[in-house]
Structure formats: structure tokens, C-alpha cells
Design a protein around this motif. Structure first.
Motif, short mmCIF file in Angstrom:
data_model
loop_
_atom_site.label_atom_id
_atom_site.label_comp_id
_atom_site.label_asym_id
_atom_site.label_seq_id
_atom_site.Cartn_x
_atom_site.Cartn_y
_atom_site.Cartn_z
N MET A 1 0.85 -1.21 0.00
CA MET A 1 0.00 0.00 0.00
C MET A 1 0.87 1.24 0.00
SD MET A 1 -2.99 -1.18 2.65
CE MET A 1 -1.84 -2.11 3.65
N GLU A 2 1.58 1.46 -1.09
CA GLU A 2 2.54 2.53 -1.15
C GLU A 2 2.07 3.73 -1.95
OE1 GLU A 2 6.26 -0.64 -1.04
OE2 GLU A 2 5.97 0.72 -2.73
N ALA A 3 0.96 3.57 -2.69
CA ALA A 3 0.59 4.61 -3.62
C ALA A 3 0.41 5.96 -2.95
CB ALA A 3 -0.70 4.22 -4.36
N LYS A 4 -0.14 5.96 -1.70
CA LYS A 4 -0.33 7.22 -1.00
C LYS A 4 0.32 7.18 0.39
CE LYS A 4 -4.65 8.80 -3.14
NZ LYS A 4 -6.03 9.25 -2.90
N PRO A 51 -8.03 -6.18 -3.36
CA PRO A 51 -8.16 -6.45 -1.92
C PRO A 51 -9.60 -6.51 -1.45
CG PRO A 51 -6.43 -4.85 -2.31
CD PRO A 51 -7.15 -5.01 -3.61
N LEU A 52 -10.41 -5.58 -1.92
CA LEU A 52 -11.82 -5.58 -1.51
C LEU A 52 -12.53 -6.82 -2.04
CD1 LEU A 52 -14.14 -4.14 -0.10
CD2 LEU A 52 -14.56 -2.87 -2.22
N LEU A 53 -12.18 -7.24 -3.24
CA LEU A 53 -12.78 -8.45 -3.80
C LEU A 53 -12.42 -9.67 -2.95
CD1 LEU A 53 -14.29 -9.92 -6.09
CD2 LEU A 53 -12.11 -10.05 -7.31
N LEU A 54 -11.18 -9.75 -2.50
CA LEU A 54 -10.76 -10.87 -1.66
C LEU A 54 -11.52 -10.87 -0.33
CD1 LEU A 54 -6.90 -10.69 -2.26
CD2 LEU A 54 -8.45 -12.47 -3.07
N VAL A 55 -11.64 -9.70 0.28
CA VAL A 55 -12.37 -9.59 1.55
C VAL A 55 -13.84 -9.96 1.33
CG1 VAL A 55 -13.19 -7.99 3.31
CG2 VAL A 55 -10.82 -7.87 2.53
N LEU A 182 -8.30 -12.74 -12.32
CA LEU A 182 -7.29 -11.77 -11.92
C LEU A 182 -5.94 -12.42 -11.69
CD1 LEU A 182 -9.46 -9.72 -9.40
CD2 LEU A 182 -8.55 -8.86 -11.57
N SER A 183 -5.98 -13.63 -11.13
CA SER A 183 -4.72 -14.35 -10.90
C SER A 183 -4.05 -14.70 -12.22
CB SER A 183 -5.01 -15.62 -10.09
OG SER A 183 -3.83 -16.36 -9.86
N LEU A 184 -4.85 -15.18 -13.17
CA LEU A 184 -4.30 -15.51 -14.48
C LEU A 184 -3.76 -14.26 -15.18
CD1 LEU A 184 -6.99 -18.05 -15.74
CD2 LEU A 184 -4.68 -18.56 -14.94
N GLY A 185 -4.37 -13.13 -14.87
CA GLY A 185 -3.92 -11.87 -15.46
C GLY A 185 -2.77 -11.23 -14.72
N GLY A 186 -2.27 -11.89 -13.67
CA GLY A 186 -1.13 -11.37 -12.93
C GLY A 186 -1.43 -10.20 -12.02
N GLN A 187 -2.70 -10.01 -11.63
CA GLN A 187 -3.09 -8.88 -10.80
C GLN A 187 -3.24 -9.24 -9.32
OE1 GLN A 187 -6.19 -6.32 -12.50
NE2 GLN A 187 -6.07 -7.53 -14.38
N GLY A 189 -1.21 -9.88 -6.54
CA GLY A 189 0.14 -9.83 -6.02
C GLY A 189 0.19 -9.77 -4.50
N PRO A 190 1.39 -9.79 -3.93
CA PRO A 190 1.56 -9.76 -2.46
C PRO A 190 0.95 -8.51 -1.82
CG PRO A 190 3.61 -10.36 -3.55
CD PRO A 190 2.66 -9.93 -4.62
N GLU A 191 1.03 -7.37 -2.51
CA GLU A 191 0.48 -6.14 -1.95
C GLU A 191 -1.02 -6.24 -1.76
OE1 GLU A 191 0.67 -2.52 -4.35
OE2 GLU A 191 1.64 -1.55 -2.64
N SER A 192 -1.70 -6.84 -2.74
CA SER A 192 -3.15 -7.01 -2.64
C SER A 192 -3.52 -7.96 -1.51
CB SER A 192 -3.71 -7.55 -3.97
OG SER A 192 -3.51 -6.63 -5.01
N LEU A 193 -2.76 -9.04 -1.37
CA LEU A 193 -3.02 -9.99 -0.29
C LEU A 193 -2.81 -9.36 1.08
CD1 LEU A 193 -1.28 -13.16 -1.79
CD2 LEU A 193 -3.74 -12.73 -1.60
N LEU A 194 -1.77 -8.54 1.21
CA LEU A 194 -1.50 -7.87 2.48
C LEU A 194 -2.62 -6.89 2.83
CD1 LEU A 194 0.33 -7.21 4.86
CD2 LEU A 194 1.53 -5.56 3.40
N ALA A 195 -3.05 -6.13 1.84
CA ALA A 195 -4.14 -5.17 2.08
C ALA A 195 -5.41 -5.90 2.51
CB ALA A 195 -4.40 -4.35 0.82
#
Length: 243
Positions: A1-4, A51-55, A182-187, A189-195
Motif C-alpha cells: 500500500m505505497e501509492a499514498k 483487496p476488496l474483492l478478496l475480503v 485476476l490471478s491468471l492476469g497477474g493482478q 500480487g503480495p500487496e493485494s493480499l497484504l491489504a
């Protein structure tokens, strides 16, 4: 979560937003993305959509299990049948139509459906209606993250104890399909899982708080709540398209 450079306080605000969305969905049957997605995008775009989709996907499973005795698997299966081609239509719509025009079109379609429901339309979860709603849900959800209202409107005359687990199962399967894509599309990633891991405890709190509130809606208020959440989602989408 580095964007901001999300601080502790911003994370707390993000968590409170997810908690509110979870409270709405745990009580009504849908609405987490409608509540949380626009606000989380303002805090940090990294928080959406993955991240919201995972939650939301894990939350949907919890909702499904909590009231699984009333789950309408027949309705879920036919809704998913429609969602698959609907998802493809949503992808095509994103490619062919301008985002603003698409958002307006979908928002108006949901508002018209709500208006017809208030006037005379009394949809029932029949096989043709479920497939049609599944197509609309897949299209709207893929193109504008507004996949809940089409299926929810079909169940607006059904008791809340059946609506919530049925929508939970439908969203769980739909989210799984999206996560695989999303996984097949490479989206994914670890940052999304952490969020997602950071936000999920707030969703659990919302889920727990929604338990006592279910009885309030089940006393004849499920349909107004479904229509209200669908209307709010459509209005938010229209406002986003107008900006």
C-alpha cells in the motif's frame, strides 16, 4: 500500500468503511462493494478492486454458512449460468463503450428496475428470471462493480433468511471466478493480499454486528432494504459518471 503512503489513521478509516459495508451486506445480503469501493478508492487506489474483492469473497462464504439451511442452490446455479456470458458482455462493454456513458447506462437501468418494482413489477426467482438477472449481474459487475442489484431484485419478495445465504453463495462463486481471472492476469500480487489481510478483521466485526440486526429486517423490512441499497448504488455510480 505505497501509492499514498497509507498511515495508521488512514488504514483505520479504511477499516471503518469496510466494517460499515460488511454491516450492510451482513444485514441486507449485498452492498459491501457499493459502500466501500468508492471511498476506499479515494483513500488509496491500491485498496480496490482486488483487496476488496478478496475480503468480500470470504465474507460471502461466511454469510452463506451462517444461514445455509435456507440457501436456494437452485437459484444460485441458474444465476451463475447467466453470470458467465454476462461477464463476457461486461468485458466487451468496457472495450466498446466510454466509461462515463457505460456508468450512466447501468445506473439508469438499476433505477428503472427499482422504479418498476415499486410500481407494479413483482419479479420472482424463476429459472428465466434468474438467468436473465445473472447476465445483468455479470455485465454490471464486470463493467461497473454493480453486480448485486440484478440478483437482489429477483429475490426482493423472498424472506431475508433465504435472501442472505443465497446471495452469499452467488457472490462467493462469482468472486471466485473473478479471482481466478485476476490471478491468471497477474493482478493478484503480495500487496493485494497484504491489504486484504489488514482489512478483513474489520469485515469480521461488521459480520458479527450484523447478526442482531437481521431480525429487524426480517420483520417485513427486507424488500425496502434491498431496494434502498440498490438505489444508493445506482445513484453513486451516476454521480461518479458525472464527475
Amino acid at each position: 500500500m505505497e501509492a499514498k503512503h497509507v498511515t495508521f489513521w488512514l488504514l483505520l478509516v479504511a477499516g471503518a468503511i469496510v466494517l460499515l459495508g460488511a454491516l450492510v451486506q451482513g444485514t441486507v445480503g449485498f452492498g459491501m462493494n457499493l459502500v466501500a469501493a468508492p471511498l476506499l478508492a479515494i483513500i488509496d487506489p491500491v485498496l480496490v478492486p482486488v483487496p476488496l474483492l478478496l475480503v468480500a469473497s470470504v465474507f460471502a462464504v461466511l454469510a452463506m454458512l451462517r444461514e445455509r439451511g435456507e440457501l436456494d442452490w437452485h437459484g444460485v446455479s441458474w444465476g451463475v449460468v447467466g453470470r458467465v456470458p454476462g461477464t463476457a458482455l461486461g468485458v466487451a462493454a468496457l472495450a466498446l463503450l466510454p466509461p462515463r456513458g457505460l456508468g450512466i447506462l447501468i445506473g439508469v437501468a438499476v433505477l428503472v428496475s427499482v422504479g418498476l418494482s415499486l410500481l407494479s413489477w413483482s419479479p420472482r426467482p424463476t429459472r428465466p428470471a434468474l438467468v436473465t438477472a445473472g447476465v445483468a449481474s455479470g455485465t454490471f459487475g464486470t463493467a461497473a462493480a454493480l453486480g448485486g442489484p440484478p440478483i437482489a431484485l429477483i429475490y426482493q419478495h423472498v424472506h431475508g433468511t433465504k435472501v442472505r445465504p443465497t446471495l452469499g453463495a452467488y457472490f462467493a462463486i462469482g468472486s471466485l471466478l473473478s479471482i481466478v481471472g485476476l490471478s491468471l492476469g497477474g493482478q493478484l500480487g503480495p500487496e493485494s493480499l497484504l491489504a486484504a489481510l489488514v482489512l478483513f478483521p474489520f469485515a469480521l466485526v461488521g459480520f458479527a454486528l450484523s447478526g442482531p440486526l437481521r431480525g429487524v429486517l426480517d420483520a417485513g423490512r427486507t424488500r425496502p432494504a434491498l431496494l434502498m441499497v440498490a438505489t444508493v448504488g445506482a445513484v453513486v455510480l451516476l454521480l461518479q459518471a458525472a464527475m
